[in-house]
Scaffold this motif. Structure first.
Motif, PDB file in Angstrom:
ATOM      1  N   TRP A 575       0.817  -1.225   0.000  1.00  0.00           N
ATOM      2  CA  TRP A 575       0.000   0.000   0.000  1.00  0.00           C
ATOM      3  C   TRP A 575       0.850   1.274   0.000  1.00  0.00           C
ATOM      4  CZ3 TRP A 575      -4.918  -0.891  -0.957  1.00  0.00           C
ATOM      5  CH2 TRP A 575      -5.441  -2.144  -0.634  1.00  0.00           C
ATOM      6  N   LEU A 578      -0.178   4.574  -1.816  1.00  0.00           N
ATOM      7  CA  LEU A 578      -1.105   5.556  -1.258  1.00  0.00           C
ATOM      8  C   LEU A 578      -0.378   6.688  -0.512  1.00  0.00           C
ATOM      9  CD1 LEU A 578      -3.865   3.194   0.166  1.00  0.00           C
ATOM     10  CD2 LEU A 578      -3.942   4.523  -1.958  1.00  0.00           C
ATOM     11  N   LYS A 579       0.886   6.487  -0.131  1.00  0.00           N
ATOM     12  CA  LYS A 579       1.573   7.446   0.738  1.00  0.00           C
ATOM     13  C   LYS A 579       1.945   8.769   0.082  1.00  0.00           C
ATOM     14  CE  LYS A 579       3.424   4.272   4.148  1.00  0.00           C
ATOM     15  NZ  LYS A 579       2.623   4.915   5.207  1.00  0.00           N
ATOM     16  N   PRO A 583      -4.306  11.530   3.212  1.00  0.00           N
ATOM     17  CA  PRO A 583      -5.726  11.128   3.129  1.00  0.00           C
ATOM     18  C   PRO A 583      -6.631  12.270   2.682  1.00  0.00           C
ATOM     19  CG  PRO A 583      -4.722  10.218   5.094  1.00  0.00           C
ATOM     20  CD  PRO A 583      -3.688  11.121   4.483  1.00  0.00           C
ATOM     21  N   TRP A 586      -6.264  12.610  -1.079  1.00  0.00           N
ATOM     22  CA  TRP A 586      -6.993  11.548  -1.785  1.00  0.00           C
ATOM     23  C   TRP A 586      -8.486  11.848  -1.810  1.00  0.00           C
ATOM     24  CZ3 TRP A 586      -5.140   8.330  -5.072  1.00  0.00           C
ATOM     25  CH2 TRP A 586      -3.850   7.828  -4.953  1.00  0.00           C
ATOM     26  N   TYR A 658       2.826  13.161  -7.968  1.00  0.00           N
ATOM     27  CA  TYR A 658       2.625  11.843  -7.372  1.00  0.00           C
ATOM     28  C   TYR A 658       3.750  10.893  -7.795  1.00  0.00           C
ATOM     29  CZ  TYR A 658       0.558   7.235  -6.584  1.00  0.00           C
ATOM     30  OH  TYR A 658       0.339   5.937  -6.204  1.00  0.00           O
ATOM     31  N   SER A 817       4.405  13.845   2.544  1.00  0.00           N
ATOM     32  CA  SER A 817       3.336  13.563   1.597  1.00  0.00           C
ATOM     33  C   SER A 817       2.772  14.848   1.043  1.00  0.00           C
ATOM     34  CB  SER A 817       2.222  12.751   2.285  1.00  0.00           C
ATOM     35  OG  SER A 817       2.732  11.522   2.767  1.00  0.00           O
TER      36      SER A 817
END
Length: 917
Positions: A575, A578-579, A583, A586, A658, A817
């Motif tokens: 996963w 996703l980092k 959140p 996202w 990203y 992030s």
């Protein structure tokens, strides 16, 4: 014929004499006895005696019809306080005086005013200026002169104008000299100037005593002196000051009005000795009456004082003249009854002397008397002469010249302009004319110099702090000479080199390792105790320390931060993709993705794009497709394509960021701090460390750390060992210290540690000096010169090293992030474009429907009929198929320039019309 003329003239004179005698008998003249007590042997006493005599003649010449006449009884106090008091008692007892003018000295006035207060006899002095003679405690004492307290504001304004920080008052040790000091101290404190020393000179001091005191003043740093003494003592003082060289360049002398008012009457040699001095004196407005009086005074003075031809009129002569006029007017206003002050011969005691019956009325009349006198507007209301204006003089040659004026409303100005009322204490040298200072210089003196006795400035340096690269010292056991080194020392020595003058100094060691309880607060306090002139070290500028010392500008950056170990980010699992985004990022991207798809779908729906028609699953798929791709065949409207271009731009930026972030996470070693906030330390109950003797312990306790969790350490090696062990193994989880110390620690221990913060603000490191030190401004400017140029980079590189080689030196916060704030611009642009496009499309749609609605044509024919009789279903189906074929043909056929797109209903309507035809 001649004899007849003589007889006629005799009869005429006899008639006139009889008439005058009758008028005098009809209007009896009342005598108003006034005592005058002066030091007739002094210059002021001689001037006043002549002025008083002329004043009585002038007053009754101007008021011939007054029914009262002053009868003066002049006594010589012979400059003796007891003699002055004896003369007053004699006047009260034997002459029944209703008021007393004088005495001349403030020391004489203290006792005489007490007598007048007790027996209610007004005492009016035009020379006693002491502030201690207050009308509150002595209501029957009236000061017909300027009180000493009135001039202190003008003196303070001069000092503020030239920026002097320290002043030494030099005054006579008597009531007159001491009276001004309390008000002078208050005025100087109001402009942040200090008095490091008070020079008190005995009134009867000999030349040797004055010379000894002058040599003492010469050994001090301060070069600004305020002289407040009598003319006789002042003449001797300045003569001696010139002899020993204290009237040269660099000295500043300010004389009060007691001397300044008598400049023209002093010996020319004395005035020459005072060259360069500034002074404040009472400002007398020019008038024709003053010119006429001056001529008559000089003619009268030659007769009164033939042995003193150099005697000159001064302000005290004008005040004595105006005082006589004030008393004469008060006598006319008061109904005087016979008053006798008799002492029984057997007792001869003051206790038997009765109070004056007329005293209260005479006093009230004097206080209410106001007129334009020779000295200006003469107003004694409040028990003293109301004055709010002085002129500032500069002694040059054998005379003085006026260089400016001071008023309570306007402060200092070159011209006397009383129209301004919003400015107090003018603080610009442009408000004064050019001053010729002692030594003939026009350059404004600094106000201080290095002492001439060879004593060097004592510079205290602190050692034992654990950072020898910042400051270290060694003392020679044989010679006792202290040598110092380190970043702090080099910045200080570099600053001293940049001063525009030599500053001799020597180091004195304050060792904090000798006593565990010793701290930097104790070190700084030694400056307050005057053990050191300057405290040099890694001293943090703090509020509590600034209460008793002054600090220079800081020479390091400020702030408190944490040093914590770093750990490698090993969470490279399935996963990890996703980092790169937080959140929140996202969630925001997904919401914007869906919102953009809805907007495109709605725009195409309003534009009758057949691709958005159909079942709901198909429409949802189309909507998501719109958010990802832009195809000509699917997106028809221009507004839709604009929205898509902006949205896709955002996606390109997000994709690039990203990809870069994910690549870095997968390929570069990720080091993260083990602790990121102070709250995390408090929550987990970890131990923290600090430098022993630092104020940071108190700060940690204020933040909520328990005393058992706070551990002191001495050296960088101790910090490294404690951080290596960790809190669970008897060490600490973080070290809290000031940023300069942390950078020095990381320069030697770069691997494995990083700085987090700052967590608290400070003012940085500075040097501590005594309050009001004259060198603090120059040293601060020198430090600013160093820290603002290449010098500080060179010095830091020499002692700390090249900090750029350590990547961990700097503030670390967060996870790395990508956050929502990083893409605020593209996100806002996409949202605004989508919302605007929807609003415009809706407006267009409703406007078109309004034109095609009822009242604008045969609305019933816009839509096809749902049911028809006699085969209507087949006909309707044929019509629909024909209409669909025609519509598809129009869609597939490229539009010519200027063609219009018709809504779906319009195509259907066109097909129906063709079938009908």
């Amino acid at each position: 014929m001649a004899s007849g003329l003589r007889i006629t003239m005799f009869l005429l004179l006899a008639f006139i004499s009889a008439s005058v005698a009758q008028n005098v008998t009809g209007s009896k003249v009342e005598e108003f006895h006034v005592g005058v007590v002066l030091d007739l042997g002094t210059m002021v006493g001689k001037v006043a005696n002549t002025s008083i005599a002329i004043a009585v003649e002038d007053f009754y010449a101007a008021h011939p019809n007054y029914t009262t006449r002053l009868v003066l009884h002049i006594r010589d106090s012979m400059s003796d306080d007891v003699q002055a008091a004896s003369a007053v008692l004699d006047l009260l007892e034997n002459y029944n005086v209703q008021a007393i003018i004088g005495p001349q000295k403030s020391s004489q006035a203290v006792f005489v005013s007490a007598i007048g207060n007790k027996y209610q006899v007004p005492i009016i002095s035009f020379t006693a200026t002491s502030t201690s003679l207050s009308s509150r405690s002595l209501p029957y004492f009236v000061q017909a002169t300027v009180r000493d307290s009135a001039q202190v504001s003008s003196i303070a304004s001069i000092i503020k104008t030239y920026g002097w920080r320290e002043v030494v008052p030099v005054y006579a040790d008597n009531d007159y000299g001491r009276g001004i000091i309390p008000d002078l101290v208050d005025a100087l404190e109001g402009i942040n100037a200090h008095i490091p020393y008070r020079s008190v000179i005995d009134e009867s001091a000999a030349s040797e005593q004055i010379t000894q005191e002058l040599y003492k003043l010469m050994t001090m740093q301060t070069r600004v002196f305020v002289v407040h003494m009598s003319s006789s003592l002042g003449s001797l003082f300045f003569t001696k000051a010139k002899e020993i060289g204290m009237m040269g360049k660099g000295f500043v002398w300010i004389i009060t009005d007691g001397l300044a008012n008598l400049i023209d009457s002093l010996n020319p040699s004395v005035v020459e000795a005072m060259n360069g001095a500034l002074g404040v004196e009472f400002c007398v407005p020019k008038s024709t009456g003053l010119d006429n009086f001056t001529m008559r005074w000089y003619m009268r003075s030659r007769n009164d004082h033939p042995n003193d031809p150099t005697l000159k009129l001064n302000i005290f002569g004008l005040w004595s003249y105006d005082t006589i006029w004030a008393v004469a007017q008060a006598a006319e206003k008061t109904e005087v009854t016979e008053a006798k002050f008799q002492i029984p011969p057997a007792l001869k005691s003051l206790e038997t002397l009765e109070k004056s019956r007329n005293g209260p009325a005479v006093l009230q009349a004097i206080l209410q008397t106001k007129f334009e006198g020779l000295s200006g507007y003469f107003d004694l209301s409040g028990g003293e002469l109301q004055v709010s204006m002085f002129q500032i003089i500069n002694v040059v040659g054998t005379a003085r010249r006026v260089i400016g004026f001071w008023t309570a409303q306007n402060g200092i100005s070159q011209q006397l302009d009383q129209s301004k009322t919003n400015r107090t204490y003018g603080s610009s040298t442009q408000n004064l004319s050019i001053v010729i200072w002692p030594g003939g210089s026009t350059e404004v003196p600094r106000g201080w110099e290095i002492p001439t006795n060879g004593k060097k400035l004592q510079v205290g340096i602190v050692i034992g702090g654990g950072y020898p690269k910042y400051i270290d010292a060694n003392e020679d056991s044989i010679t006792g000479v202290v040598t110092a080194s380190g970043l702090v020392i080099e910045i200080f020595e570099e600053a001293v080199k940049k001063l525009p003058y030599a500053l001799p100094y020597e180091y004195v060691v304050f060792n904090t390792t000798e006593n565990v309880s010793s701290s930097y607060d104790d070190f700084v306090y030694q400056v307050y105790l005057k053990k050191y002139d300057i405290a040099v070290g890694d001293i943090t500028i703090r509020y509590n320390r600034s209460l008793y010392v002054d600090f220079t500008l800081p020479y390091t950056e400020s702030g408190i931060a944490m040093v914590v170990p770093v750990k490698e980010s090993t969470n490279k699992n399935a996963w990890i993709f996703l980092k790169p985004l937080t959140p929140g990022m996202w969630f925001g991207t997904i919401v914007l993705f869906i919102y953009t798809g809805i907007v495109i779908w709605l725009l195409e729906l309003l534009g009758n794009n057949i691709n958005v028609h159909g079942p709901i699953p198909r429409q949802l798929a189309t909507m998501l497709y719109f958010s990802l791709y832009e195809e000509k065949e699917m997106v028809k409207r221009l507004m839709s394509r604009i929205v898509l271009v902006i949205w896709l731009f955002f996606l390109v930026v997000l994709k690039s960021s990203y990809t870069a972030s994910l690549t870095s996470m997968l390929t570069v070693q990720q080091l993260q701090p083990t602790i990121t906030t102070v709250d995390e330390l408090l929550r987990t109950g970890e131990s923290v460390g600090y430098g022993r003797g630092s104020y940071i312990k108190g700060l940690l306790e204020e933040l909520g750390f328990h005393e058992s969790k706070i551990k002191p350490y001495d050296t960088p090696e101790d910090y490294h060992n404690a951080l290596s062990k960790g809190s669970k193994n008897g060490g600490v989880a973080a070290l809290v210290d000031e940023i300069p110390y942390i950078k020095l620690f990381l320069a030697d221990n770069c691997k494995g540690y990083t700085m987090v913060g700052p967590i608290y603000k400070t003012a940085g490191f500075g040097y501590a000096l005594q309050k009001g030190s004259p060198v603090i401004g120059d040293i601060s400017k020198a430090i600013l010169n160093i820290t603002g140029g290449d010098s500080i980079i060179r010095i830091e590189k020499e002692w700390i090293g090249d900090q750029n080689n350590c990547q961990n030196v700097g503030t670390i916060s967060g996870t790395g992030s990508l956050t929502f704030d990083s893409f605020a611009g593209p996100i806002i642009a996409t949202g605004v474009a989508s919302t605007t496009a929807v609003m415009v499309a809706l407006i267009i749609y409703f406007c078109q429907n309004k034109k095609l609605g009822p009242g604008n044509g045969d609305s019933e024919e816009i839509l096809p009929h749902e049911e028809h009789k006699d085969g209507g279903d087949e006909r309707s189906q044929c019509q629909e198929e024909a209409g669909d074929r025609r519509m598809h043909g129009q869609i597939n056929t490229p539009r010519s320039k200027g063609s219009n797109w018709l809504p779906k209903q319009a195509h259907i309507y066109s097909g129906i019309e063709n079938v009908r035809t």
